[in-house]
Design a protein around this motif. Sequence first.
Motif, short mmCIF file in Angstrom:
data_model
loop_
_atom_site.label_atom_id
_atom_site.label_comp_id
_atom_site.label_asym_id
_atom_site.label_seq_id
_atom_site.Cartn_x
_atom_site.Cartn_y
_atom_site.Cartn_z
N LEU A 99 0.84 -1.20 0.00
CA LEU A 99 0.00 0.00 0.00
C LEU A 99 0.87 1.25 0.00
O LEU A 99 0.54 2.25 -0.66
N THR A 100 2.00 1.20 0.70
CA THR A 100 2.91 2.35 0.76
C THR A 100 3.40 2.73 -0.63
O THR A 100 3.43 3.91 -1.00
N GLU B 142 2.89 7.06 -5.14
CA GLU B 142 2.68 7.42 -6.55
C GLU B 142 1.58 8.46 -6.75
O GLU B 142 1.36 8.92 -7.88
N LEU B 143 0.88 8.83 -5.67
CA LEU B 143 -0.27 9.73 -5.81
C LEU B 143 0.10 11.20 -5.87
O LEU B 143 -0.74 12.05 -6.16
N SER C 183 11.25 10.65 -5.74
CA SER C 183 10.54 9.47 -6.26
C SER C 183 11.53 8.33 -6.42
O SER C 183 12.67 8.53 -6.82
N GLN C 184 11.09 7.13 -6.07
CA GLN C 184 11.95 5.96 -6.12
C GLN C 184 11.68 5.14 -7.38
O GLN C 184 10.55 5.10 -7.88
N LYS C 185 12.72 4.48 -7.87
CA LYS C 185 12.57 3.63 -9.05
C LYS C 185 12.03 2.27 -8.60
O LYS C 185 12.72 1.49 -7.96
N ARG D 154 2.08 10.80 -13.42
CA ARG D 154 2.73 9.48 -13.34
C ARG D 154 1.72 8.43 -12.85
O ARG D 154 1.65 7.33 -13.39
N TRP D 155 0.93 8.80 -11.86
CA TRP D 155 -0.09 7.88 -11.34
C TRP D 155 -1.15 7.61 -12.41
O TRP D 155 -1.58 6.46 -12.59
#
Length: 677
Positions: free
Chosen positions: A99-100, A105-106, A173-175, A203-204
């Motif tokens: 969920l994290t 991504e939001l 932001s993480q890959k 992106r989301w």
Amino acid sequence: MSYTFALVGNPNCGKTTMFNEITGSTQHVGNWPGVTVEKKEGKAKKLKENVRIVDLPGIYSLSPYTMEEIIARDYIIDEKPDLVINIIEATNIERNLYLTTQLMELGVPVVAALNMMDAVEARGDKIDIGKLEKHLGIPVVPTSASKGQGVKELMEKALSVVQTAASGGGQSSQKIYEDDIEKCVSDIGAIAAKELDSKYNVRWVALKLLEDDERLKEKLNIPASLLTIVANCREKLEKQYNNDMETIIADNRYNFISGIVGKTVKKKSGSGLTLSDKIDKVVTNRILAIPIFFVIMWFVYHISISTLGDYTIGKVEWLMGDVIGGTVEGWLEAAGAAEWLRGLIIDGVIGGVGGVLTFVPQLMILFFFISLLEDSGYMARVAFIMDRIFRRFGLSGKSFIPMLIGTGCSVPGIMATRTIENEKDRKMTIMLTPFIPCGAKWPVFAMFIAAFFSDKAWIAPSLYIIGIGVAILSGIILKNTILKGEAAPFVMELPEYRIPRLKSVLIHMWNRAKAFMIKAGTIIFVASGVIWMLQSFDFSFAMVEAENSMLASIGKTIAPIFAPLGFGEWKAAVATVTGLLAKEVVVATLGILHGIGEVAEDDPTLLAGIAQSFTALSAFSFMIFTLVAAPCFAAIGAMKREFNSWKWTFITLGYQTGLAWILGTLVFQIGRAVGLG
């Protein structure tokens, strides 16, 4: 400054305990607009800033498959809270981080509360918070909400993050996804930013379009050219990975999570059984589980209804009758109020509402114990235990979850059936949920138990067990007649056992009791006045004795229907009908018709009046009828909304009431045949 923070987390992660700890007594409970899923809001205490906390429903993901997931996702993307606090259960970190990754991504600032760290330490495990923050790219605060640890630090960190975001700072932001997926997301996102007039994070949006999220596509006016590009990307990736797009993205998320957990979590060597495992060996044992459950429920209802709860009845009766009723009557006499007005206020309102409020202490004790069982994790085991029983009779264990919720009120229990995917199982659960006694029925049961069965501790828990038995019997009948089909599989996570925090339990108890008293002050208040008017006047609106009133005329017309059940007297017959307004109105009705001023002067109580119209056997028959018959109008309305069909609603009401009549008749006639009444 004013901020809004949303609390998001998996079920059983300690989110509600955290909410209670942050907000304390400032919270209020209602429903989300248009649905009957509970909504909790509160103001964070001990902060200089004005921070509103919104507790979103417990969810496992942001995929819009259930009403809870839809509510949580829509709130975050549409209402745009200033920050999301993600509660992560530290003892089950890998599953919780799914969920994290979706929340990250939001495009909303996120702070993670790594909750239940005390349980991690007790196991001897270690989590490197610094490394976890680095790999996730969001702040992580270790907490133990049940002990109040880390909550202050969590709120300070959340305020710091939201203030930084307001000044233009953002989170890295993480890959998460492989390069070819990232390229598709980037390409779709770039086009979406140009062609879509959207308030959502691009992106989301790109990820959701790749997953073919129908709900998002309904919200956005997506050009055909963009849909073509998305379809081409999806087709290419699905061929490359030999899987559907939703699974591909989920696999990438889990690979990302596994890598993080491997680098940040060190488990104690040796995989001995945890304390929860040891307890479960006993309480979920195939042989012992059901007897243990029955013993626990017997103890809960014995204390709530028969011993400590029974002691409170006389005290509240004295308060409502002698103190409040006597005082108000003195005021009215001194003011020279008309006889009809004195009767309306004393016998109608105070007698009716007071008759219901008499049983509030008993309900509060019951709610206290139920909250203890829920917060400890035992009630989740009950659902697991009942699944084993239900499945033998062709029912799904998923049906028991709405029934469990329905012990508080049938309305949210019926609404909770939305999580059941199988349509036939869902319909059947809607029909069966009202058989489990809700909080509104317990004042009725408590009244008769106090009047006839105060020395019989088995009566109260037997009603709960009878409700489950009737649900199982009905399930067998329905599965072999109008709702044929295989039961859907049932998967449920069992949370760790934990010691409930008294503060959290008391808040749960008070919220439920407060809702009950609000109903007493609204629906029952009005109903009491109307019932008094009907039993005081005839159809020409002349004031008469109750026997000659409008209510008596109605009651005498329908009374023969209930004669085989042992309560064919008009007052009891009327009470079965007024109970459709709200089950507590049964008590108010009998309180007005049998209450203060209508019984012997040396014993002017509701219970003495009830004893004049019922025997122990007919009282038990009445309780069985009330347990099984059609629920209140609010629950009937919920049925109609969930069935979306008047046909199925009337089938359900006919089945419930018909079965109630048959069972009540059997109880009375068999009991009388063997000499019990």
